[in-house]
Design a protein around this motif. Structure first.
Motif, PDB file in Angstrom:
ATOM      1  N   GLY A  51      10.643  -0.125 -12.947  1.00 37.53           N
ATOM      2  CA  GLY A  51      11.742   0.830 -12.878  1.00 37.53           C
ATOM      3  C   GLY A  51      11.866   1.564 -11.561  1.00 37.53           C
ATOM      4  O   GLY A  51      12.519   2.613 -11.489  1.00 37.53           O
ATOM      5  N   ALA A  52      11.281   1.040 -10.487  1.00 42.01           N
ATOM      6  CA  ALA A  52      11.333   1.717  -9.183  1.00 42.01           C
ATOM      7  C   ALA A  52      12.705   1.563  -8.537  1.00 42.01           C
ATOM      8  O   ALA A  52      13.385   0.548  -8.715  1.00 42.01           O
ATOM      9  CB  ALA A  52      10.262   1.144  -8.262  1.00 42.01           C
ATOM     10  N   ASN A  53      13.121   2.594  -7.781  1.00 42.00           N
ATOM     11  CA  ASN A  53      14.346   2.501  -6.993  1.00 42.00           C
ATOM     12  C   ASN A  53      13.990   2.152  -5.553  1.00 42.00           C
ATOM     13  O   ASN A  53      12.816   1.999  -5.204  1.00 42.00           O
ATOM     14  CB  ASN A  53      15.145   3.811  -7.069  1.00 42.00           C
ATOM     15  CG  ASN A  53      14.332   5.020  -6.621  1.00 42.00           C
ATOM     16  OD1 ASN A  53      13.536   4.941  -5.683  1.00 42.00           O
ATOM     17  ND2 ASN A  53      14.510   6.148  -7.299  1.00 42.00           N
ATOM     18  N   SER A  54      14.987   2.043  -4.677  1.00 40.57           N
ATOM     19  CA  SER A  54      14.739   1.594  -3.307  1.00 40.57           C
ATOM     20  C   SER A  54      13.857   2.575  -2.527  1.00 40.57           C
ATOM     21  O   SER A  54      13.028   2.161  -1.710  1.00 40.57           O
ATOM     22  CB  SER A  54      16.061   1.382  -2.566  1.00 40.57           C
ATOM     23  OG  SER A  54      16.793   2.593  -2.458  1.00 40.57           O
ATOM     24  N   SER A  55      14.007   3.874  -2.780  1.00 40.57           N
ATOM     25  CA  SER A  55      13.189   4.865  -2.077  1.00 40.57           C
ATOM     26  C   SER A  55      11.724   4.753  -2.485  1.00 40.57           C
ATOM     27  O   SER A  55      10.819   4.806  -1.642  1.00 40.57           O
ATOM     28  CB  SER A  55      13.706   6.277  -2.371  1.00 40.57           C
ATOM     29  OG  SER A  55      15.019   6.442  -1.892  1.00 40.57           O
ATOM     30  N   GLN A  56      11.479   4.612  -3.793  1.00 40.03           N
ATOM     31  CA  GLN A  56      10.104   4.461  -4.271  1.00 40.03           C
ATOM     32  C   GLN A  56       9.503   3.151  -3.768  1.00 40.03           C
ATOM     33  O   GLN A  56       8.327   3.108  -3.395  1.00 40.03           O
ATOM     34  CB  GLN A  56      10.082   4.507  -5.799  1.00 40.03           C
ATOM     35  CG  GLN A  56      10.420   5.872  -6.367  1.00 40.03           C
ATOM     36  CD  GLN A  56      10.651   5.839  -7.876  1.00 40.03           C
ATOM     37  OE1 GLN A  56      11.220   4.870  -8.398  1.00 40.03           O
ATOM     38  NE2 GLN A  56      10.236   6.882  -8.568  1.00 40.03           N
ATOM     39  N   LEU A  57      10.311   2.107  -3.737  1.00 41.66           N
ATOM     40  CA  LEU A  57       9.848   0.829  -3.219  1.00 41.66           C
ATOM     41  C   LEU A  57       9.472   0.954  -1.742  1.00 41.66           C
ATOM     42  O   LEU A  57       8.425   0.453  -1.312  1.00 41.66           O
ATOM     43  CB  LEU A  57      10.949  -0.213  -3.397  1.00 41.66           C
ATOM     44  CG  LEU A  57      10.649  -1.638  -2.913  1.00 41.66           C
ATOM     45  CD1 LEU A  57       9.466  -2.219  -3.657  1.00 41.66           C
ATOM     46  CD2 LEU A  57      11.870  -2.529  -3.109  1.00 41.66           C
ATOM     47  N   GLY A  58      10.291   1.634  -0.973  1.00 39.34           N
ATOM     48  CA  GLY A  58       9.994   1.840   0.443  1.00 39.34           C
ATOM     49  C   GLY A  58       8.707   2.609   0.648  1.00 39.34           C
ATOM     50  O   GLY A  58       7.916   2.294   1.544  1.00 39.34           O
ATOM     51  N   PHE A  59       8.448   3.612  -0.207  1.00 38.87           N
ATOM     52  CA  PHE A  59       7.216   4.396  -0.093  1.00 38.87           C
ATOM     53  C   PHE A  59       5.993   3.524  -0.372  1.00 38.87           C
ATOM     54  O   PHE A  59       4.998   3.586   0.356  1.00 38.87           O
ATOM     55  CB  PHE A  59       7.242   5.569  -1.067  1.00 38.87           C
ATOM     56  CG  PHE A  59       5.978   6.390  -1.044  1.00 38.87           C
ATOM     57  CD1 PHE A  59       5.762   7.328  -0.047  1.00 38.87           C
ATOM     58  CD2 PHE A  59       5.001   6.216  -2.017  1.00 38.87           C
ATOM     59  CE1 PHE A  59       4.594   8.081  -0.015  1.00 38.87           C
ATOM     60  CE2 PHE A  59       3.837   6.954  -2.000  1.00 38.87           C
ATOM     61  CZ  PHE A  59       3.632   7.890  -0.993  1.00 38.87           C
ATOM     62  N   VAL A  60       6.061   2.715  -1.420  1.00 37.20           N
ATOM     63  CA  VAL A  60       4.931   1.847  -1.771  1.00 37.20           C
ATOM     64  C   VAL A  60       4.654   0.858  -0.638  1.00 37.20           C
ATOM     65  O   VAL A  60       3.496   0.629  -0.267  1.00 37.20           O
ATOM     66  CB  VAL A  60       5.198   1.099  -3.096  1.00 37.20           C
ATOM     67  CG1 VAL A  60       4.148   0.012  -3.322  1.00 37.20           C
ATOM     68  CG2 VAL A  60       5.207   2.071  -4.259  1.00 37.20           C
ATOM     69  N   LEU A  61       5.704   0.275  -0.080  1.00 34.37           N
ATOM     70  CA  LEU A  61       5.533  -0.692   0.998  1.00 34.37           C
ATOM     71  C   LEU A  61       4.984  -0.040   2.261  1.00 34.37           C
ATOM     72  O   LEU A  61       4.368  -0.706   3.097  1.00 34.37           O
ATOM     73  CB  LEU A  61       6.868  -1.372   1.306  1.00 34.37           C
ATOM     74  CG  LEU A  61       7.442  -2.249   0.186  1.00 34.37           C
ATOM     75  CD1 LEU A  61       8.849  -2.712   0.532  1.00 34.37           C
ATOM     76  CD2 LEU A  61       6.541  -3.442  -0.093  1.00 34.37           C
ATOM     77  N   ALA A  62       5.190   1.264   2.395  1.00 30.62           N
ATOM     78  CA  ALA A  62       4.757   1.978   3.594  1.00 30.62           C
ATOM     79  C   ALA A  62       3.337   2.501   3.489  1.00 30.62           C
ATOM     80  O   ALA A  62       2.636   2.617   4.506  1.00 30.62           O
ATOM     81  CB  ALA A  62       5.716   3.143   3.873  1.00 30.62           C
ATOM     82  N   ILE A  63       2.886   2.823   2.289  1.00 29.77           N
ATOM     83  CA  ILE A  63       1.628   3.561   2.133  1.00 29.77           C
ATOM     84  C   ILE A  63       0.432   2.771   2.623  1.00 29.77           C
ATOM     85  O   ILE A  63      -0.559   3.332   3.097  1.00 29.77           O
ATOM     86  CB  ILE A  63       1.430   3.980   0.651  1.00 29.77           C
ATOM     87  CG1 ILE A  63       0.364   5.076   0.547  1.00 29.77           C
ATOM     88  CG2 ILE A  63       1.072   2.793  -0.231  1.00 29.77           C
ATOM     89  CD1 ILE A  63       0.735   6.362   1.252  1.00 29.77           C
ATOM     90  N   THR A  64       0.493   1.433   2.549  1.00 30.71           N
ATOM     91  CA  THR A  64      -0.656   0.622   2.962  1.00 30.71           C
ATOM     92  C   THR A  64      -0.965   0.788   4.444  1.00 30.71           C
ATOM     93  O   THR A  64      -2.111   0.645   4.861  1.00 30.71           O
ATOM     94  CB  THR A  64      -0.415  -0.863   2.663  1.00 30.71           C
ATOM     95  OG1 THR A  64       0.783  -1.285   3.316  1.00 30.71           O
ATOM     96  CG2 THR A  64      -0.272  -1.091   1.168  1.00 30.71           C
ATOM     97  N   THR A  65       0.055   1.060   5.239  1.00 30.81           N
ATOM     98  CA  THR A  65      -0.169   1.233   6.676  1.00 30.81           C
ATOM     99  C   THR A  65      -0.543   2.671   7.020  1.00 30.81           C
ATOM    100  O   THR A  65      -1.324   2.914   7.936  1.00 30.81           O
ATOM    101  CB  THR A  65       1.085   0.831   7.467  1.00 30.81           C
ATOM    102  OG1 THR A  65       2.216   1.557   6.978  1.00 30.81           O
ATOM    103  CG2 THR A  65       1.349  -0.649   7.314  1.00 30.81           C
ATOM    104  N   PHE A  66      -0.010   3.633   6.279  1.00 35.70           N
ATOM    105  CA  PHE A  66      -0.287   5.035   6.595  1.00 35.70           C
ATOM    106  C   PHE A  66      -1.765   5.372   6.399  1.00 35.70           C
ATOM    107  O   PHE A  66      -2.348   6.129   7.176  1.00 35.70           O
ATOM    108  CB  PHE A  66       0.574   5.948   5.719  1.00 35.70           C
ATOM    109  CG  PHE A  66       0.435   7.410   6.053  1.00 35.70           C
ATOM    110  CD1 PHE A  66       0.995   7.927   7.202  1.00 35.70           C
ATOM    111  CD2 PHE A  66      -0.283   8.265   5.226  1.00 35.70           C
ATOM    112  CE1 PHE A  66       0.867   9.272   7.527  1.00 35.70           C
ATOM    113  CE2 PHE A  66      -0.417   9.597   5.532  1.00 35.70           C
ATOM    114  CZ  PHE A  66       0.163  10.106   6.689  1.00 35.70           C
TER     115      PHE A  66
END
Length: 419
Positions: A51-66
């Motif tokens: 049930g993720a939206n595009s913003s939540q998806l972007g956060f998940v894809l980003a967290i691995t690098t942060f």
């Protein structure tokens, strides 16, 4: 002449090295299988199922690098370790178990909390991975002799990526045949078996002697890569380029699944094509690396990656699958070279004793830059959802592609090509 005893010692040393290289290669087999089924299009698909939206998806894809920022502290702490191997086993195990545990979310939590639970488990998993990653990079750079490093990683990457393409396609077939929760459950069962095998393989890694930094305090150790102006300029530039790339590339699966309505099997075939051409490029980039420096070749990869973004604009005039296939193939060639050469840059162009901190600094700088890319990109997709469809499908790619070309021909030419 070489004495018989010296020849025996050399042969024994060579035999041990070959055994260690086989272990490192075999460990990669279950690793690439579970990483393929938990990442890329499958990560996007599972998040959409939760049930993720595009913003939540972007956060998940980003967290691995942060979370790579933590590598700065890890690089300092590993100087005090008695055993890199067993610390690596511990952090690897936590990472794999937590990541694989995301598959239990639909069974353990009410549906309104699925996405939140995923973000928490995923973030914790990659916090452990950031320490495990620097330990693995440090250990593998000592396991693989410098004289065979380029050839070994070329062969290892080719073999494992070939396996990844088969797994990717098989996963897509499974999800098309069993869509929804049942399909993802099948994938996670495969993942859990691979995770158990992967953790077990790390027990067979050798615990190599460790050449420690000449510095014993954190701040002086941290300053060494910061005072290396050539390394720092190159890293800052590559971080900026990765920021632009990550504005659009991590969201490709979202665009294709949600906006272009491509099925998982077709998406898998596109990613398979990308991976096949990436594998083929390893050999070419490896041969070129024998003639040209890591930095110069890194510069050559950047326009190729930019071109892959610009090709999305052809969706306005050419058949969809033709354009997507071309974009994926060009991206595979470019990113294959970029990843291979960036790794060689870290372990080959840096002082051995200070290598963990250099690696950590590279990971931290590029990680922060790459973190904001998908985070901003995901939010932009949310903001323009009422705009014309073409702006959501390929408008951002065109803007980012032009920006990539601009920074490559200005800053990149000066920092990398003429280094």
């Amino acid at each position: 002449m070489i004495s018989f005893r010296s020849r025996q010692q050399y042969q024994r040393k060579t035999s041990v090295q070959r055994k260690n290289l086989r272990i490192a290669t075999m460990e990669g087999v279950p690793a690439v299988m579970f990483q393929t089924l938990l990442g890329g299009q499958f990560l996007t698909g599972f998040l959409l199922y939760l049930g993720a939206n595009s913003s939540q998806l972007g956060f998940v894809l980003a967290i691995t690098t942060f979370v790579n920022i933590a590598q700065l502290f890890a690089a300092f702490l590993i100087q005090r370790l008695k055993s890199r191997k067993w610390t690596l086993v511990l952090f690897v195990a936590f990472h794999r178990i937590l990541w694989g545990g995301t598959g239990l979310i639909p069974f353990l939590f009410p549906k309104p909390y699925w996405v939140t639970a995923f973000i928490i488990l995923y973030t914790l998993a990659f916090m452990f991975n950031t320490v495990g990653g620097i330990l693995w990079n440090s250990l593998i750079s000592d396991i693989v002799p410098a004289r065979v490093r380029g050839r070994y990683f070329g062969i290892r990457n080719t073999m494992l990526n070939a396996l990844g393409t088969l797994v990717m396609y098989a996963g897509g077939v499974i999800l098309d045949y069993e869509p929804g929760g049942k399909g993802f459950l099948i994938l996670y069962i495969i993942v859990w078996v691979c995770i158990a095998a992967n953790i077990t393989m790390f027990f067979f890694y050798p615990d190599m002697p460790f050449e420690r930094s000449s510095e014993s305090r954190f701040v002086p150790m941290l300053k060494k890569p910061l005072r290396d102006s050539s390394f720092l300029k190159a890293t800052l530039f590559l971080g900026g380029f990765l920021f632009l790339q990550n504005l659009v590339v991590p969201l490709y699966s979202y665009v294709m699944l949600q906006l272009l309505h491509i099925n998982y099997q077709t998406l898998s075939l596109l990613n398979v094509a990308q991976t096949v051409f990436m594998m083929g490029s390893f050999y070419i980039w490896g041969n070129l690396n024998a003639r040209f420096s890591n930095r110069r070749l890194l510069f050559w990869t950047l326009p190729i990656i930019a071109l892959s973004c610009l090709l999305w604009g052809l969706l306005s005039v050419l058949p969809m699958l033709l354009v997507l296939a071309a974009a994926h193939i060009i991206f595979g060639i470019g990113v294959g070279g970029f990843n291979q050469l960036a790794f060689n840059f870290m372990i080959g162009d840096t002082p051995k004793g200070e290598r963990p901190m250099y690696m950590a600094m590279y990971a931290a700088i590029t990680g922060v830059a790459a973190f904001f890319g998908p985070l901003i990109g995901g939010n932009v997709h949310g903001l323009i959802q009422h705009w014309p469809v073409w702006t959501q499908i390929y408008g951002m790619q065109l803007i980012v592609g032009v920006s990539m070309i601009a920074v490559t021909l200005t800053f990149g030419r000066r920092i990398l090509k003429d280094a």
